[in-house]
Design a protein around this motif. Structure first.
Motif, short mmCIF file in Angstrom:
data_model
loop_
_atom_site.label_atom_id
_atom_site.label_comp_id
_atom_site.label_asym_id
_atom_site.label_seq_id
_atom_site.Cartn_x
_atom_site.Cartn_y
_atom_site.Cartn_z
N ARG A 145 0.84 -1.20 0.00
CA ARG A 145 0.00 0.00 0.00
C ARG A 145 0.88 1.25 0.00
O ARG A 145 0.66 2.19 -0.76
N TRP A 146 1.93 1.25 0.83
CA TRP A 146 2.84 2.39 0.88
C TRP A 146 3.55 2.58 -0.47
O TRP A 146 3.64 3.70 -0.97
N ARG A 147 4.01 1.47 -1.04
CA ARG A 147 4.68 1.56 -2.35
C ARG A 147 3.73 2.12 -3.40
O ARG A 147 4.12 2.98 -4.20
N ALA A 148 2.49 1.66 -3.41
CA ALA A 148 1.50 2.15 -4.37
C ALA A 148 1.27 3.65 -4.19
O ALA A 148 1.19 4.40 -5.18
N GLU A 149 1.17 4.10 -2.95
CA GLU A 149 0.98 5.53 -2.69
C GLU A 149 2.16 6.35 -3.22
O GLU A 149 1.97 7.42 -3.81
N GLU A 150 3.36 5.86 -3.00
CA GLU A 150 4.56 6.56 -3.50
C GLU A 150 4.58 6.60 -5.02
O GLU A 150 4.95 7.61 -5.62
N LEU A 151 4.20 5.51 -5.64
CA LEU A 151 4.18 5.45 -7.11
C LEU A 151 3.10 6.36 -7.69
O LEU A 151 3.32 7.01 -8.72
N LEU A 152 1.96 6.41 -7.05
CA LEU A 152 0.90 7.34 -7.47
C LEU A 152 1.40 8.78 -7.35
O LEU A 152 1.20 9.59 -8.26
N ARG A 153 2.03 9.09 -6.24
CA ARG A 153 2.56 10.43 -6.00
C ARG A 153 3.61 10.80 -7.07
O ARG A 153 3.71 11.95 -7.47
N ALA A 154 4.35 9.81 -7.53
CA ALA A 154 5.38 10.05 -8.54
C ALA A 154 4.77 10.32 -9.92
O ALA A 154 5.41 10.96 -10.75
N GLY A 155 3.54 9.82 -10.15
CA GLY A 155 2.90 10.09 -11.44
C GLY A 155 2.37 8.88 -12.18
O GLY A 155 1.82 9.01 -13.27
N PHE A 156 2.56 7.68 -11.62
CA PHE A 156 2.01 6.48 -12.25
C PHE A 156 0.50 6.46 -12.08
O PHE A 156 -0.02 6.94 -11.07
N ASP A 157 -0.22 5.89 -13.06
CA ASP A 157 -1.66 5.76 -12.91
C ASP A 157 -1.96 4.65 -11.90
O ASP A 157 -1.08 3.86 -11.57
N PRO A 158 -3.18 4.60 -11.37
CA PRO A 158 -3.49 3.62 -10.31
C PRO A 158 -3.21 2.16 -10.69
O PRO A 158 -2.70 1.40 -9.86
N GLY A 159 -3.50 1.76 -11.92
CA GLY A 159 -3.24 0.38 -12.32
C GLY A 159 -1.76 0.05 -12.33
O GLY A 159 -1.33 -0.99 -11.83
N ALA A 160 -0.97 0.95 -12.89
CA ALA A 160 0.48 0.74 -12.94
C ALA A 160 1.08 0.77 -11.54
O ALA A 160 1.94 -0.05 -11.21
N ALA A 161 0.62 1.71 -10.72
CA ALA A 161 1.12 1.80 -9.34
C ALA A 161 0.83 0.52 -8.57
O ALA A 161 1.70 0.01 -7.86
N SER A 162 -0.36 0.00 -8.75
CA SER A 162 -0.73 -1.25 -8.07
C SER A 162 0.13 -2.42 -8.54
O SER A 162 0.61 -3.22 -7.74
N GLU A 163 0.32 -2.49 -9.86
CA GLU A 163 1.12 -3.58 -10.42
C GLU A 163 2.57 -3.50 -9.93
O GLU A 163 3.15 -4.51 -9.51
N LEU A 164 3.15 -2.32 -9.98
CA LEU A 164 4.54 -2.15 -9.55
C LEU A 164 4.69 -2.34 -8.04
O LEU A 164 5.70 -2.88 -7.59
N ALA A 165 3.70 -1.92 -7.29
CA ALA A 165 3.76 -2.04 -5.82
C ALA A 165 3.85 -3.49 -5.39
O ALA A 165 4.52 -3.81 -4.41
N GLY A 166 3.20 -4.36 -6.13
CA GLY A 166 3.22 -5.78 -5.79
C GLY A 166 4.48 -6.50 -6.24
O GLY A 166 4.71 -7.65 -5.86
N ARG A 167 5.28 -5.85 -7.03
CA ARG A 167 6.52 -6.45 -7.53
C ARG A 167 7.69 -5.97 -6.68
O ARG A 167 8.30 -4.95 -6.96
N LEU A 168 7.99 -6.72 -5.63
CA LEU A 168 9.05 -6.31 -4.73
C LEU A 168 10.44 -6.47 -5.34
O LEU A 168 11.43 -5.99 -4.76
#
Length: 65
Positions: A17-40
């Motif tokens: 969840r934290w990773r997704a929030e950071e990725l959203l803040r950086a500019g990724f769309d929600p789908g991409a942020a979610s996908e990247l957040a799950g890829r540790l």
């Protein structure tokens, strides 16, 4: 009477969840942020740095995956 649902979040879920929030803040769309957040295996700082350096989010996603 209202029912209260208790949601227990695991450490892994909190991290994602934290990773997704950071990725959203950086500019990724929600789908991409979610996908990247799950890829540790994908470094969060590398992902956000690509955006910071001007890489479009869709291209950054293709590079990272």
């Amino acid at each position: 009477m209202s029912a209260v649902e208790l949601v227990i979040e695991t450490e892994q879920e909190r991290v994602e969840r934290w990773r997704a929030e950071e990725l959203l803040r950086a500019g990724f769309d929600p789908g991409a942020a979610s996908e990247l957040a799950g890829r540790l295996d994908i470094d969060l700082h590398t992902a956000t740095e690509l955006i910071d350096r001007g890489c479009p989010p869709d291209l950054a996603l293709r590079i990272l995956l």
